[in-house]
Design a protein around this motif. Structure first.
Motif: not given
Length: 900
Positions: A129-145
């Motif tokens: 809801n608040h932190f994990f960045k997705g891949k459709e914005a600039d950059g690569s987004g966050d990596q979630l393990y």
């Protein structure tokens, strides 16, 4: 009475005391507090003083343990942006559907885990809801393990979001129909959703560290700016027992990877019972991470505990929380208020008085429900502190209850990891607790329904709006359209075709020389990622140090001892080589991050990891499966290969089986090249297949395993044979015949086919001469570059035959018409060449180095294993004698002649 001759504490300190009187005053103050207010007050003051000193930047040893309370007090918690009530409803739907999916699947006996996500739901939901960045914005987004056992909750959220449907949920753990869901995070099985396979415990945390490090590597080398990417690793407290889980903590702190956060779900339980029954896992992990240099945030208690902490004017509550072992905390979760009053509060007068002020409901709320990991406000505060912390990675220790909201039959029960379903009545109780609008009539024939508020409901709109603001869905794997890498200039490969003349060259050195040429390529050279575990000099790679540099985020802050030498030890912030020290596991984690950069960051990188072949597959085969699962691409190079080639090192270094292990991995293309031109041909084709224009039907998501040898030998020129490149890549070609080798066998001489791989072909070539000169036998010599690829091709031909398609295996095509029996030999156990025996039409026999290795010369070791040239001669004569083509007496004669 004090002994006047005893050594005083001040005498043990090498630092001179410039003001002994002031020191004595401080010590006296501490003594006075201890006597007047007790040791607990003295310890409290000392801890606060150390914390103040640390905050002021005074150089002191770190305080490794803090009290068993939240790091962020309630008064310092930031407000959660957004609609908390809405997020509560979304989380309730996800909890329900996760449990429903596993329960519905239980009728098929496929299993599943309910309790893990139940405990960790808010740890994920707050991030989504608040932190994990997705891949459709600039950059690569966050990596979630993602923690493997929490996958049902991730599927449930994807269902609410519209990315999955009911049919897919009903096919959880039933993939054969083509529309199912893998049990755990698996990029190969669900490549649009999962980025990282994590259920092999311990590999997730190790890989997350090296992924965060590789992100910095890409930035520092100017390949891609990854500064906006954050790596989140979700782990279980029981998982931290795995050695790999904590193997690289110091690396993360040393390189100041503040782009990395570990979230450890401390529900105090592992698969069979408590993680630390008689101890406290949170305190243990805090000390471990603080000692390694990490920032630690503890999120242990929910807001219901605030009243208890306000009443704790003597510190008795904090002391008691520190004393109670984890297994007892788990027991409180299942007992009534009377038990808790007696066992927890009853031993200290101050706590007895506190308990009188608390209702039974309040006690049960605190001990049964209120944990920091179950409250969005607490989790949000921890995550915000983590992403804002600079100069070190952060670990969040979040305390939860395993099986939270699933009912009394689940919560904190030792067996809950193995419990796969809820009854209808338990689901109804869960529905009421979560306040979900699901009617009793929705349970048709006792089947629990999925719940969904509707595609246009406020909950779904809110969820999608939050994800849109953060850059799109998560988790998600995206392979951005990337143009194939241009092929390096052919000159780099063709230079090996002419051979080495009279110069002796080991195939290890040939590979290193090839890489030296390839990293100079203007188009693709910068994309090579050389990885080596502190053995670069063993493999002759030290010449790459000054030209490529060894990666270090701090550059080189010292003058190297060998600065005046041509091949000095050069570290650089933009260095290309990853020299990991003595850690094969760390080097493999590097390789995985680099090999999947084409998907993670949209940047194709070409890693090669060179290692003692004995210490690759044997030590890190689990990571090589992880590599295949994650669809990684690159070159693994097992150097100093073979059981008899590494002289003097003995059985611990003598690799006789790595190709056997490699053959078990469907993503590994395993080669055992004999000559430098074969190495070049295989690497060239590997670059084409993995990074260039793959042929129709070829899977690009493979990796290559090449075994290379440290035995310097003359490298022959590439034979002018039709189809030789195809034979090298597919696994077999005729290197020479008796006639082309300059041998003139007698008319009607018996003939045999000698198949050799790797260094063994040199023994076969010597045996070819001996057979002709001393026994009148004509032998043709074949180079078997890959027994494994020959077998896989043959298996595919067998499968085609079952479908009614006629296709001859390549090994049979290659050997078609070859006269006489076949004798195969390698520097590995016989199981390696025997992989293809059933598809060879000629009579088959093999030699190999079975058993344990030993310390000796190459010649002695080969005689010991019966694979030297003379042993090949005797085996060949025996095979021909069995066919009646030579006299049986010749076998005995040869055995005696060669001292066998």
């Amino acid at each position: 009475m004090t002994d006047p001759n005893a050594i005083q504490p001040s005498e043990l300190d090498q630092l001179p005391d410039r003001d002994p009187e002031e020191t004595a005053e401080w010590q006296a103050s501490l003594d006075a507090v201890t006597q007047a207010a007790g040791p607990h007050r003295a310890a409290y003051l000392m801890r606060r003083t150390l914390e103040r000193a640390e905050g002021a930047g005074i150089a002191l040893p770190k305080l490794l343990e803090t009290d068993y309370v939240n790091s962020i007090p309630t008064s310092a918690e930031p407000a959660v942006p957004g609609d908390e009530a809405m997020e509560q409803r979304i989380t309730a739907w996800n909890r329900w559907n996760a449990a429903a999916m596993v329960t519905r699947g239980s009728k098929y006996g496929v299993g599943g885990h309910i309790a893990t996500f139940a405990s960790a739901a808010w740890l994920y939901e707050t991030g989504f809801n608040h932190f994990f960045k997705g891949k459709e914005a600039d950059g690569s987004g966050d990596q979630l393990y993602i923690q493997g056992h929490a996958s049902p909750g991730i599927y449930a959220r994807a269902f609410l979001d519209g990315r999955l449907n009911e049919e897919q949920l009903d096919n959880f753990r039933r993939e054969s129909g083509g529309n199912g869901l893998p049990s755990y995070p698996h990029p190969r099985r669900l490549p649009w959703l999962w980025e990282f396979p994590t259920v092999s415990m311990g590999l997730g945390p190790l890989s997350a560290i090296y992924q965060a490090r590789f992100n910095r590597y890409l930035t520092n080398r100017g390949i891609k700016d990854t500064s906006a990417s954050h790596v989140w690793a979700f782990l279980g407290d029981g998982e931290m027992d795995e050695p790999e889980s904590t193997a690289a903590l110091a690396l993360a702190a040393r390189e100041e990877l503040d782009n990395l956060t570990f979230v450890i779900n401390c529900n105090l339980q592992r698969l069979d019972g408590p993680v630390r029954a008689n101890f406290k896992i949170v305190q243990e992990l805090e000390a471990q991470f603080r000692g390694a240099g990490w920032n630690v945030v503890k999120t242990l208690w929910g807001t219901a505990w605030d009243e208890l902490f306000r009443l704790d004017t003597t510190g008795a509550l904090v002391r008691r929380l520190r004393q109670v072992p984890d297994a007892q905390i788990q027991t409180y979760q299942t007992r009534d208020a009377a038990y808790i009053r007696q066992d927890f509060f009853g031993g200290d007068p101050a706590l007895v008085e506190m308990a009188k002020l608390l209702s039974d409901d309040k006690i049960l709320e605190c001990f049964h429900l209120s944990r920091g990991g179950h409250e969005a406000r607490k989790v949000f505060a921890a995550y915000k502190a983590a992403v804002e912390h600079k100069g070190a990675p952060t670990v969040i220790l979040a305390q939860t209850v395993k099986g939270h909201t699933l009912g009394e039959g689940f919560a904190s029960k030792n067996a809950n990891h193995q419990m796969k379903k809820l009854s209808v009545d338990e689901f109804k109780n869960m529905r009421d607790l979560l306040e979900l609008p699901i009617k009793d009539s929705d349970f048709v024939d006792g089947v629990v329904p999925y719940g969904h508020p509707g595609a246009d409901s406020p909950e779904v709109r809110y969820l999608q709006e939050r994800r849109a603001a953060l850059g799109g869905p998560a988790p998600a794997r995206r392979v951005h359209p990337v143009a194939p890498l241009p092929a390096p200039a052919d000159k780099a490969f063709a230079s090996f075709d002419k051979g080495s003349g009279s110069q002796n060259v080991a195939t290890t050195m040939a590979f290193v020389r090839l890489v030296k040429d390839l990293v100079r390529d203007k188009e693709t050279g910068k994309r090579w990622v050389p990885i080596v575990p502190d053995e670069a000099r063993t493999f002759g790679m030290e010449s790459l140090f000054p030209s490529l540099g060894i990666y270090s985020p701090k550059g080189q802050t010292y003058e190297p001892v060998d600065r005046d030498q041509l091949m000095y030890y050069k570290e650089a912030q933009n260095g290309q080589i990853l020299n990991e020290g003595i850690t094969e596991a760390g080097s493999m984690a590097d390789f995985i991050a680099a090999s999947t950069s084409y998907a993670t960051h949209g940047e194709a990188m070409i890693p090669f990891y060179i290692f003692y072949s004995m210490f690759g597959w044997q030590r890190t085969a689990d990571q090589m499966w992880q590599l295949g699962d994650q669809l990684g691409r690159g070159f693994l190079v097992g150097a100093t290969a073979g059981r008899t080639t590494l002289t003097g090192e003995g059985l611990q270094h003598a690799d006789g089986h790595s190709p056997v292990i490699a053959a078990t991995n469907p993503a590994a293309l395993s080669y055992d090249p004999a000559f430098a031109y074969e190495v070049a041909t295989i690497v060239k084709d590997g670059l084409r297949r993995m990074y260039g224009e793959a042929a129709p039907g070829e899977d690009q998501n493979v990796f290559y395993y090449l075994t290379v040898y440290n035995e310097p030998l003359p490298q022959p020129a590439k034979p002018s044979v039709d189809g030789i490149d195809e034979g090298i890549v597919k696994g077999l070609y005729r290197f020479n015949t008796a006639e082309s080798a300059g041998i003139t066998p007698p008319a009607n001489a018996p003939r045999i086919q000698l198949l050799g791989s790797g260094t063994a072909i040199h023994w076969a070539l010597k045996a070819q001469q001996l057979l002709a000169e001393e026994w009148g036998v004509a032998a043709d010599v074949w180079s078997a570059t890959s027994w494994t690829e020959l077998r896989r091709d043959a298996l595919e031909a067998d499968e085609a035959l079952l479908r009614g398609e006629e296709r001859m295996p390549f090994v049979r095509q290659a050997l078609q018409g070859a006269e006489g029996p076949v004798l195969a030999v390698s520097d590995y156990m016989r199981q390696v060449p025997d992989q293809i025996a059933q598809w060879v039409e000629q009579d088959w026999s093999s030699l190999g180095a079975d058993g344990f290795g030993l310390s000796d010369t190459r010649e002695a070791a080969r005689r010991h294993f019966g694979v030297d040239a003379e042993s090949i001669v005797v085996a060949a004569l025996a095979q021909l004698a069995g066919r009646g083509e030579v006299k049986a007496a010749s076998v005995k004669e040869a055995r005696e002649k060669y001292g066998l």
